[in-house]
Scaffold this active site. Structure first.
Site, PDB file in Angstrom:
ATOM      1  CG  ASP A  62      -1.847   2.220   6.743  1.00 53.24           C
ATOM      2  OD1 ASP A  62      -1.965   2.087   5.710  1.00 53.24           O
ATOM      3  OD2 ASP A  62      -1.854   3.081   7.384  1.00 53.24           O
ATOM      4  CG  ASP A 104      -4.274  -1.777   3.031  1.00 54.97           C
ATOM      5  OD1 ASP A 104      -4.758  -1.705   1.971  1.00 54.97           O
ATOM      6  OD2 ASP A 104      -3.844  -0.906   3.675  1.00 54.97           O
ATOM      7  CG  ASP A 126      -1.808   1.202   1.440  1.00 61.82           C
ATOM      8  OD1 ASP A 126      -2.293   1.662   0.512  1.00 61.82           O
ATOM      9  OD2 ASP A 126      -1.908   1.735   2.499  1.00 61.82           O
TER      10      ASP A 126
END
Length: 650
Positions: free
Chosen positions: A543, A547, A351
């Site tokens: 995080d 996700d 990410d």
């Protein structure tokens, strides 16, 4: 060790390229964990006292008393194993390590080696405790998702707002969301405007500003003023429910790895048992002076030697050492299996916001036109002082205390920015639309800027601009370089943030493959595509709540634990407690070192046992060799595993 609980980060700044003010670990053991160690402690204490009495040849410690004493020492750790072996036999599963441990240790008692029988079972019990400690850390529940799901909705019924379960709200009803509350259902905004934190759903790196009749999604957090929303979908069809479903399905697709020792025991145990039977009876047909007692003695020594204690201990203790070493370095593996899985990773997907960036706005660049920078910033800060917007906060961080001007008659231009009077001059602060509406010519160079940009005009003249960006973490660049060095060649960035910003960050980090503007489903699809190639072993590092599905679906899910959401932490297999992406490289190195130690222990245990087993079958090995082959090798395995605690990984 209990997982450190991290509160959901309710405000993540976003990085749109236009600035609008329209929105204006508890680490102790629980009592139940301590109870698990009590039987081993009791057995160890009684065993040590018995060995001491034997060593000093105490006169009363003989015969029946000695047998009873060591029998009592054996029971706390031996009885559960014998019982488990018996239960397995009743179910038709005879050749388990419980069965072998039982007959080996009882055999030690039969030939008079009582301390050995207790010690072998004690070592086995301790090994099982370490194994269970590792397994208990393993991921297996996503209960934290329940904390994410909105628990109530304020729905307008019979002339008033009442609080009910989101599942009970019907399509077309009106709901009210107060400041700080999550929107419980997807809907259409009825209020004039709203400022929403959508980070949980999209990964957007700043609050989203929406106007009346815009669609809003369940799971978004209302940041400013009470808003009203018309429901357009049932709860089970809402965005947050879809994420819950994605995580649950992805978790279900991840198969549980059967512990290596269980598989090994199914082959090893029956072989050893039948060999022991053979050692007892086969010599009758080949030896002239066959004595049953002598060959039974050899067979029992054979069983003691063949006890899988060293193997049972070497595996979990090796991994336990790796888990401990990782923990010291701010990395939490939820189970030994993930240490193994990490060694096989060759593809890393990450990410952006909160993973390689700090998810905090910082001034990246200030460009002025015919204005001194400090004077220019004085005017801008006077205006931004009126706002609570994350971008405004970033601007106010500029040389704190220098601002000595005050803004008057400040008004908000919906979706465009602010207008006010500073030091007698008309000041405009906002996006290009605000400048165009006031006939201010904006330099073309601003069009190529993909980050958030604040344009400023003073007395109808363009005065300059400030570029605001989500700052990269200090170790982000070195992480990518280090990943290449450890053999992770395929690195990909997936983000819910704007594609232009994602591509720029990827370029800055030297990541060739990047995609932005993705929803959780899109990220999941990208990872599933990678996994279709059996050669790809995929790790994902993220995080946010958004996700969670892809963390669950990847071969190894890695969550940023310092700022990460509870759901990401619960769903992930590995947690980086310090929020440093470079720790991923260290996690890979620790995993590889751990696997190396484990295989050293397995080879040591096998090698010594094979040699001593052959000697035992030939009558050349005594109980001393049996002790070394079992307890001695186990101790060597433990010492080898302890080396992991002393290793350093740069």
């Amino acid at each position: 060790m209990k997982k450190k609980k991290i509160n959901l980060r309710d405000l993540k700044p976003d990085a749109n390229n236009e600035h609008s003010h329209e929105d204006g670990h508890n680490h102790g053991k629980s009592p139940s964990q301590f109870k698990a160690y009590i039987p081993a402690v009791i057995s160890f204490t009684i065993l040590i006292i018995g060995i001491g009495l034997d060593y000093f040849d105490v006169s009363f410690f003989k015969d029946r008393l000695r047998i009873i004493w060591y029998g009592i020492a054996y029971l706390p750790v031996g009885f559960p194993v014998v019982k488990e072996g018996w239960e397995s036999i009743k179910k038709g599963d005879v050749f388990t390590e419980f069965f072998l441990m039982s007959i080996a240790t009882i055999g030690a008692f039969i030939i008079g080696e009582y301390p050995e029988g207790v010690a072998v079972m004690l070592f086995y019990a301790v090994g099982e405790l370490f194994q269970n400690a590792a397994v208990n850390r393993a991921k297996g529940n996503i209960k934290a998702l329940l904390d994410v799901r909105p628990k109530e909705a304020n729905v307008f019924r019979d002339g008033d707002y009442i609080s009910i379960s989101p599942e009970s709200v019907e399509i077309g009803e009106k709901i009210q969301i107060r400041v700080g509350e999550k929107i419980p259902l997807d809907g259409i905004l009825l209020s004039e405007k709203a400022t929403l934190n959508t980070a949980a759903l999209t990964g957007e790196s700043k609050p989203d500003s929406v106007l009346k009749e815009a669609k809003v999604y369940a799971g978004s957090i209302n940041l400013k003023s009470v808003i009203e929303v018309e429901v357009i979908s049932k709860f089970e069809d809402s965005s947050i429910a879809r994420i819950l479903d994605l995580v649950q399905n992805a978790t279900a697709r991840k198969s549980k790895t059967e512990l290596f020792i269980r598989k090994f025991a199914r082959i090893y145990t029956p072989i050893v048992v039948f060999l022991a039977i053979g050692v007892t009876f086969l010599p009758y047909f080949f030896v002239d002076d066959y004595v049953f007692r002598d060959w039974l003695y050899r067979a029992l020594i054979f069983l003691v030697i063949s006890c899988p204690c060293a193997l049972v201990i070497s595996i979990p203790l090796g991994y336990f050492g790796g888990l401990g070493a990782a923990s010291k370095n701010g990395i939490l593996f939820k189970g030994a299996s993930f240490l193994d899985a990490m060694t096989k990773i060759n593809t890393l997907v990450m990410d952006k916001t909160g993973t390689v960036t700090k998810a905090v706005f910082k001034i990246k660049n200030i460009k002025t036109f015919d204005w001194d920078e400090k004077e220019f910033m004085n005017y801008l800060m006077a205006m931004e002082e009126q706002s609570t917007h994350p971008i405004a906060k970033a601007i106010m961080e500029y040389q704190k205390g220098i601002n000595n001007l005050e803004a008057n008659k400040v008004s908000e231009v919906a979706g465009k920015g602010l207008k006010g009077i500073v030091n007698g001059k008309t000041v405009l602060v906002g996006n290009k639309a605000l400048m165009t509406a006031n006939n201010i010519n904006v330099p073309t160079e601003t069009e190529s800027i993909v980050e958030s940009i604040v344009l400023v005009a003073i007395d109808n003249q363009f005065a300059g601009y400030v570029v605001i960006a989500d700052e990269l973490k200090e170790d982000a660049k070195e992480t990518i370089t280090a990943l290449h060095k450890v053999g992770i060649k395929n690195i990909m960035m997936l983000s819910g943030d704007k594609d232009s910003i994602t591509q720029q960050v990827a370029k800055e980090l030297n990541i060739e493959n990047a995609k932005g503007g993705l929803l959780p489903e899109d990220k999941l699809n990208e990872v599933e595509i990678l996994k279709k190639n059996p050669e790809n072993k995929v790790a994902f590092i993220g995080d946010g709540i958004n996700d969670a599905p892809v963390l669950a679906a990847s071969n190894v899910g890695i969550a940023m634990g310092g700022l990460g959401s509870d759901v990401a932490i619960e769903t992930a297999d590995v947690i980086i407690q310090t929020d440093q992406p470079s720790k991923v490289v260290k996690a890979i190195k620790i995993s590889r070192s751990t696997r190396k130690i484990v295989w050293q222990n397995i080879i040591l245990a096998f090698g010594v046992k094979v040699i001593v087993l052959i000697l035992g079958a030939g009558g050349l090995a005594t109980m001393w060799e049996a002790v070394f082959a079992d307890v001695g090798v186990a101790l060597l395995a433990i010492l080898n595993a302890v080396r992991l605690q002393r290793m350093r990984w740069s």
